[in-house]
Design a protein around this motif. Structure first.
Motif, PDB file in Angstrom:
ATOM      1  N   ILE A  30       0.846  -1.201   0.000  1.00  0.00           N
ATOM      2  CA  ILE A  30       0.000   0.000   0.000  1.00  0.00           C
ATOM      3  C   ILE A  30       0.878   1.247   0.000  1.00  0.00           C
ATOM      4  O   ILE A  30       0.654   2.179  -0.773  1.00  0.00           O
ATOM      5  N   VAL A  59       2.516   1.902  -3.241  1.00  0.00           N
ATOM      6  CA  VAL A  59       1.477   2.078  -4.264  1.00  0.00           C
ATOM      7  C   VAL A  59       1.408   0.895  -5.230  1.00  0.00           C
ATOM      8  O   VAL A  59       1.105   1.050  -6.399  1.00  0.00           O
ATOM      9  N   LYS A  60       1.661  -0.293  -4.713  1.00  0.00           N
ATOM     10  CA  LYS A  60       1.487  -1.516  -5.493  1.00  0.00           C
ATOM     11  C   LYS A  60       0.114  -2.102  -5.221  1.00  0.00           C
ATOM     12  O   LYS A  60      -0.371  -2.937  -5.972  1.00  0.00           O
ATOM     13  N   ASP A  61      -0.509  -1.690  -4.127  1.00  0.00           N
ATOM     14  CA  ASP A  61      -1.837  -2.132  -3.712  1.00  0.00           C
ATOM     15  C   ASP A  61      -2.630  -0.872  -3.403  1.00  0.00           C
ATOM     16  O   ASP A  61      -2.219  -0.059  -2.589  1.00  0.00           O
ATOM     17  N   LYS A  62      -3.749  -0.705  -4.077  1.00  0.00           N
ATOM     18  CA  LYS A  62      -4.543   0.510  -3.896  1.00  0.00           C
ATOM     19  C   LYS A  62      -5.845   0.249  -3.144  1.00  0.00           C
ATOM     20  O   LYS A  62      -6.794   1.017  -3.254  1.00  0.00           O
ATOM     21  N   SER A  63      -5.865  -0.823  -2.344  1.00  0.00           N
ATOM     22  CA  SER A  63      -7.073  -1.148  -1.587  1.00  0.00           C
ATOM     23  C   SER A  63      -7.336  -0.136  -0.471  1.00  0.00           C
ATOM     24  O   SER A  63      -8.473   0.056  -0.064  1.00  0.00           O
ATOM     25  N   SER A  88      -5.795   3.903   1.055  1.00  0.00           N
ATOM     26  CA  SER A  88      -4.987   5.080   0.724  1.00  0.00           C
ATOM     27  C   SER A  88      -3.985   5.341   1.845  1.00  0.00           C
ATOM     28  O   SER A  88      -4.375   5.676   2.964  1.00  0.00           O
ATOM     29  N   GLY A 114       3.456   6.320 -11.203  1.00  0.00           N
ATOM     30  CA  GLY A 114       2.953   6.606  -9.878  1.00  0.00           C
ATOM     31  C   GLY A 114       3.407   7.949  -9.352  1.00  0.00           C
ATOM     32  O   GLY A 114       4.287   8.591  -9.913  1.00  0.00           O
ATOM     33  N   LEU A 173       2.772   9.304  -2.114  1.00  0.00           N
ATOM     34  CA  LEU A 173       1.544   9.366  -1.314  1.00  0.00           C
ATOM     35  C   LEU A 173       1.295  10.775  -0.788  1.00  0.00           C
ATOM     36  O   LEU A 173       2.241  11.532  -0.572  1.00  0.00           O
TER      37      LEU A 173
END
Length: 134
Positions: free
Chosen positions: A44, A47-51, A53, A92, A95
C-alpha cells in the motif's frame, strides 16, 4: 556537584534510549473493511496495492524511518529513488503527506479508506491499530 552531573547524565541517557525505542503503530479507520497484513501494508505504501490510501508523514523523522526501514525495507535514499523512478516513468506519484502524528490520526479517523503510521503514543480511540513495530 560531580554527583549531580553523573545523575543528570544517566537520566539523559535513559530518556534518549526511551525516545529511540518508540513503537510505530500502523492505524486504520475503525470502519475499514480491510485489515491488511504487514506485507500488504508495504505494498500500500509503495502504491502496489490501492485497496487503502496510505497517508505519509511529510518530513523524514525517526517514526517514518522506523516504519519504512521495517515495513518496506527501504531507507530515505532508497525511497526517494523509488519514487523518482515511478514519477519519471509515469507509473505513480508519492503518497499524500501530512505534517505530524496528530494530522495522520485525524486524516485516518475521517477517512474509512485510509491507513497511516504514527508513534504509538499518538493513538487514540478514533483509530484502530492493526499492529505495532517495536
Amino acid at each position: 556537584m560531580n554527583r549531580l552531573i553523573r545523575t543528570l547524565s544517566v537520566t539523559a541517557l535513559f530518556s534518549s534510549a526511551f525516545s529511540a525505542t518508540a513503537e510505530v503503530a500502523i492505524i486504520v479507520n475503525p470502519g475499514a473493511a480491510k485489515s491488511p497484513s504487514q506485507a500488504e501494508v508495504a505494498n500500500i505504501f509503495l502504491v502496489k496495492d490501492k485497496s487503502l490510501s496510505g497517508i505519509d508523514q511529510k518530513d523524514w523523522n525517526p517514526i517514518k524511518d522506523k516504519f519504512y526501514s521495517t515495513i518496506t525495507n527501504k531507507n530515505e535514499a532508497q525511497l526517494k529513488s523509488y519514487w523518482s523512478g515511478l514519477v519519471f516513468t509515469g507509473k505513480g506519484q508519492p503518497l499524500p503527506s501530512v505534517v505530524d502524528d496528530a494530522a495522520v490520526v485525524a486524516k485516518v479517523a475521517s477517512d474509512a479508506g485510509a491507513i497511516g503510521y504514527v508513534d504509538s503514543a499518538a493513538v487514540n480511540d478514533s483509530v484502530k491499530v492493526l499492529f505495532t513495530v517495536p
